[in-house]
Design an enzyme around this catalytic site. Structure first.
Site, mmCIF file in Angstrom:
data_model
loop_
_atom_site.group_PDB
_atom_site.id
_atom_site.type_symbol
_atom_site.label_atom_id
_atom_site.label_comp_id
_atom_site.label_asym_id
_atom_site.label_seq_id
_atom_site.Cartn_x
_atom_site.Cartn_y
_atom_site.Cartn_z
ATOM 1 N N ASN A 248 1.626 13.850 -7.493
ATOM 2 C CA ASN A 248 1.222 12.472 -7.758
ATOM 3 C C ASN A 248 -0.245 12.374 -7.334
ATOM 4 O OD1 ASN A 248 0.798 9.740 -7.847
ATOM 5 N ND2 ASN A 248 2.489 9.197 -6.480
ATOM 6 N N ARG B 245 3.488 12.654 -11.962
ATOM 7 C CA ARG B 245 3.552 11.214 -12.197
ATOM 8 C C ARG B 245 2.322 10.859 -13.036
ATOM 9 N NH1 ARG B 245 3.723 6.490 -7.634
ATOM 10 N NH2 ARG B 245 4.095 4.805 -9.096
ATOM 11 N N HIS C 134 5.599 1.016 -12.184
ATOM 12 C CA HIS C 134 6.597 1.367 -11.160
ATOM 13 C C HIS C 134 7.913 1.823 -11.800
ATOM 14 C CE1 HIS C 134 4.460 -1.283 -7.938
ATOM 15 N NE2 HIS C 134 4.155 -0.008 -7.757
ATOM 16 N N ASN D 163 2.512 -1.384 -1.090
ATOM 17 C CA ASN D 163 1.127 -1.845 -1.150
ATOM 18 C C ASN D 163 0.849 -2.385 -2.558
ATOM 19 O OD1 ASN D 163 -1.406 -2.253 -0.005
ATOM 20 N ND2 ASN D 163 -2.162 -0.394 -0.962
ATOM 21 N N GLY D 164 1.338 -1.649 -3.561
ATOM 22 C CA GLY D 164 1.461 -2.202 -4.917
ATOM 23 C C GLY D 164 2.849 -2.819 -5.008
ATOM 24 N N ARG E 132 -4.443 -6.528 -4.306
ATOM 25 C CA ARG E 132 -4.548 -7.056 -5.674
ATOM 26 C C ARG E 132 -4.026 -8.487 -5.710
ATOM 27 N NH1 ARG E 132 -1.398 -2.191 -8.509
ATOM 28 N NH2 ARG E 132 -1.573 -1.079 -6.560
ATOM 29 N N ASP F 5 -2.293 -4.622 5.062
ATOM 30 C CA ASP F 5 -1.081 -3.964 5.547
ATOM 31 C C ASP F 5 -0.101 -4.989 6.119
ATOM 32 O OD1 ASP F 5 -0.037 -1.121 6.446
ATOM 33 O OD2 ASP F 5 0.263 -2.500 8.135
ATOM 34 N N GLY G 180 7.886 0.292 0.816
ATOM 35 C CA GLY G 180 7.537 0.119 2.227
ATOM 36 C C GLY G 180 7.873 -1.235 2.826
ATOM 37 N N ILE G 181 7.478 -2.323 2.169
ATOM 38 C CA ILE G 181 7.763 -3.660 2.702
ATOM 39 C C ILE G 181 9.235 -4.008 2.464
ATOM 40 C CG2 ILE G 181 7.198 -6.122 2.510
ATOM 41 C CD1 ILE G 181 4.365 -5.255 1.556
ATOM 42 N N GLY G 182 9.705 -3.750 1.256
ATOM 43 C CA GLY G 182 11.088 -4.094 0.911
ATOM 44 C C GLY G 182 12.107 -3.388 1.786
ATOM 45 N N GLU G 183 11.801 -2.137 2.181
ATOM 46 C CA GLU G 183 12.757 -1.362 2.972
ATOM 47 C C GLU G 183 12.666 -1.674 4.460
ATOM 48 O OE1 GLU G 183 12.048 2.820 2.022
ATOM 49 O OE2 GLU G 183 12.003 2.300 -0.098
ATOM 50 N N ASN G 184 11.507 -2.183 4.902
ATOM 51 C CA ASN G 184 11.277 -2.276 6.352
ATOM 52 C C ASN G 184 11.028 -3.668 6.908
ATOM 53 O OD1 ASN G 184 11.200 0.651 7.051
ATOM 54 N ND2 ASN G 184 9.572 0.621 5.519
ATOM 55 N N GLU H 101 10.691 8.221 -5.996
ATOM 56 C CA GLU H 101 10.110 8.488 -7.321
ATOM 57 C C GLU H 101 10.020 9.989 -7.586
ATOM 58 O OE1 GLU H 101 7.236 5.970 -5.648
ATOM 59 O OE2 GLU H 101 7.017 4.759 -7.456
HETATM 60 P P1 ADP Z 1 2.452 2.320 -1.579
HETATM 61 O O1 ADP Z 1 2.454 1.271 -2.664
HETATM 62 O O2 ADP Z 1 1.078 2.686 -1.111
HETATM 63 O O3 ADP Z 1 3.362 3.516 -1.854
HETATM 64 P P2 ADP Z 1 4.396 1.737 0.518
HETATM 65 O O4 ADP Z 1 5.607 1.652 -0.323
HETATM 66 O O5 ADP Z 1 4.262 2.909 1.430
HETATM 67 O O6 ADP Z 1 3.057 1.557 -0.309
HETATM 68 O O7 ADP Z 1 4.338 0.384 1.403
HETATM 69 C C1 ADP Z 1 3.288 0.139 2.282
HETATM 70 C C2 ADP Z 1 3.503 -1.252 2.887
HETATM 71 O O8 ADP Z 1 4.754 -1.262 3.615
HETATM 72 C C3 ADP Z 1 2.406 -1.626 3.879
HETATM 73 O O9 ADP Z 1 2.002 -2.981 3.668
HETATM 74 C C4 ADP Z 1 3.116 -1.496 5.214
HETATM 75 O O10 ADP Z 1 2.580 -2.317 6.225
HETATM 76 C C5 ADP Z 1 4.513 -1.953 4.847
HETATM 77 N N1 ADP Z 1 5.465 -1.569 5.879
HETATM 78 C C6 ADP Z 1 5.892 -0.338 6.226
HETATM 79 N N2 ADP Z 1 6.696 -0.405 7.303
HETATM 80 C C7 ADP Z 1 6.768 -1.720 7.662
HETATM 81 C C8 ADP Z 1 7.454 -2.462 8.677
HETATM 82 N N3 ADP Z 1 8.227 -1.854 9.571
HETATM 83 N N4 ADP Z 1 7.310 -3.800 8.697
HETATM 84 C C9 ADP Z 1 6.541 -4.442 7.798
HETATM 85 N N5 ADP Z 1 5.875 -3.815 6.810
HETATM 86 C C10 ADP Z 1 5.997 -2.473 6.740
#
Ligand code: ADP
Length: 394
Positions: free
Chosen positions: A9, A94, A182, A212-213, A242, A284, A329-333, A380
């Site tokens: 990628n 990708r 995506h 992030n996206g 964005r 972030d 990242g955000i959706g999972e965490n 992915e």
């Molecule tokens: P990309 O689009 O670059 O692949 P990711 O899917 O890795 O991005 O997501 C990155 C985002 O996930 C960042 O904004 C990061 O702060 C957020 N993130 C990761 N872990 C946490 C957490 N524990 N709590 C809140 N946000 C998180």
């Protein structure tokens, strides 16, 4: 020696890779890694199949001229000598844009590369790097089969109206349509729905890919019906940097009244907006959640408001909602983001189990919630590995 598939990628300043055994079934990655900071100060990081960081003496040493042209052959050499030897049998890439015609992964040929070159103006920030990586691999390992997997393919099943802009037909015919992105992430999530939802897998599902996206996809019968990103990956949700969907009149104002050039506006909308622009602190989400500044609260609040509004709009495309999936990242965490979005959607039958949400559990909806809400990590790379193995072995 292990026969393996390399997944690449390639971005403007980073090269992410993963290596899978070249076998049938659902392969588990043998290695994953990233070279970040290409063009400035490149840094290698890698993890083994169990997810443990590679010790420094097992990491790839970066070549002196660490640009993509030098890094790709060095990566192939390093993989061949890694862990007693990996024999790379094929590379899967990708590729952000497949236009209207590429509805599935495809074996790379000169004709395909020429066709994909014509799509560079539609994705100038990503497509050139994706195609350059394919050409680098071809130059370093002539004859190695390569497969291109497109972020747009999954969305070619979208409803006609979900793909059209209300613009003069000539522009539509020239390709100014909503492509969606995506797609590899949505493809992966769609492939897991049966295991998670049973018979409801073929029902009305919205996937929120919040990284992030960020984008969302309305899925029915495990196919894309509508998605929030459009002609470019700038549309739809508010993102890290964005702006997401924007009144086109703002762009006209920036040009006419502020005298901004196309390049300046592009930089503003792609790199200075979103969470970063609204907070003035960071792109972030984790950093913003840790901040007590009111601007950080505003950025998170707007992100969640916009996500809830987009989700409600997408439900129109599939006539309601049976399941909502959070990923990336955000959706999972981020339990906070999930709860701020879902709190606005109680009227749609979405109700969370706060304890499960706080623990990032797989199922986070309340037992009484008519809509299932799940957290499913996306992958992915495995979609690319499966497609590459499948195409190479017929
Ligand atoms: P990309 O689009 O670059 O692949 P990711 O899917 O890795 O991005 O997501 C990155 C985002 O996930 C960042 O904004 C990061 O702060 C957020 N993130 C990761 N872990 C946490 C957490 N524990 N709590 C809140 N946000 C998180």
């Amino acid at each position: 020696m292990t026969d393996a598939v390399l997944v690449l990628n390639a971005g403007s300043s980073s090269l992410k890779f993963a290596v899978y055994p070249d076998g049938d079934g659902d392969p588990a990655a043998l290695l994953r890694g990233k070279i970040a900071g290409i063009g400035t100060a490149p840094v290698f990081s890698g993890r083994d199949g169990a997810g443990h960081s590679l010790p420094s003496d097992a990491c790839m040493s970066l070549p002196h001229a660490a640009d993509h042209e030098a890094l790709i052959p060095a990566l192939l050499d390093w993989l061949n000598s890694h862990q007693g030897g990996l024999t790379i049998r094929a590379a899967g890439h990708r590729v952000v844009h497949g236009g209207r015609t590429q509805t599935d992964p495809a074996i790379v040929t000169d004709a395909l590369l020429s066709e994909l070159d014509t799509l560079v103006p539609l994705a100038p920030l990503h497509q050139p790097h994706n195609l350059a990586a394919i050409r680098c691999v071809a130059a370093s390992a002539p004859g190695l089969p390569q497969v291109a997997c497109f972020d747009t393919s999954f969305h070619r099943t979208q409803d006609k109206f979900a793909q059209l802009f209300a613009l003069p037909r000539a522009l539509t015919e020239e390709g100014v349509i909503r492509y969606g992105f995506h797609g590899l992430s949505y493809d992966y999530i769609a492939s897991t729905l049966r295991a998670h939802l049973g018979d409801r897998a073929d029902g009305r599902v919205i996937v929120a890919h919040l990284g992030n996206g960020a984008s969302m996809c309305a899925i029915k019968n495990r196919r894309s019906v509508a998605t929030s990103m459009g002609f470019t990956a700038l549309d739809g949700l508010m993102m890290g940097q964005r702006c997401g969907a924007l009144d086109a009149g703002v762009v006209l104002y920036l040009m006419d009244e502020k005298g901004m050039s196309a390049a300046e506006i592009s930089h503003l909308l792609y790199n200075e907006s979103g969470l970063l622009g609204v907070s003035g602190i960071s792109n972030d989400m984790a950093t913003l959640q840790a901040s007590s500044a009111p601007e950080a609260r505003d950025a998170i609040g707007l992100f969640c408001y916009r996500a809830a509004a987009e989700l409600a709009a997408l439900a129109v495309a599939i006539g309601g909602l049976d399941a909502l999936i959070f990923t990336a990242g955000i959706g999972e965490n981020s339990a906070l983001v999930r709860s701020l979005i879902c709190d606005r959607l109680e009227w749609m039958g979405i109700s969370l189990d706060d304890g499960a949400n706080a623990k990032n559990a797989k199922c986070i909806s309340a037992a009484s919630s008519p809509v299932d809400v799940l957290v499913i990590p996306t992958d992915e790379e495995v979609v690319i590995a499966r497609a590459t193995h499948g195409l190479i072995h017929g």
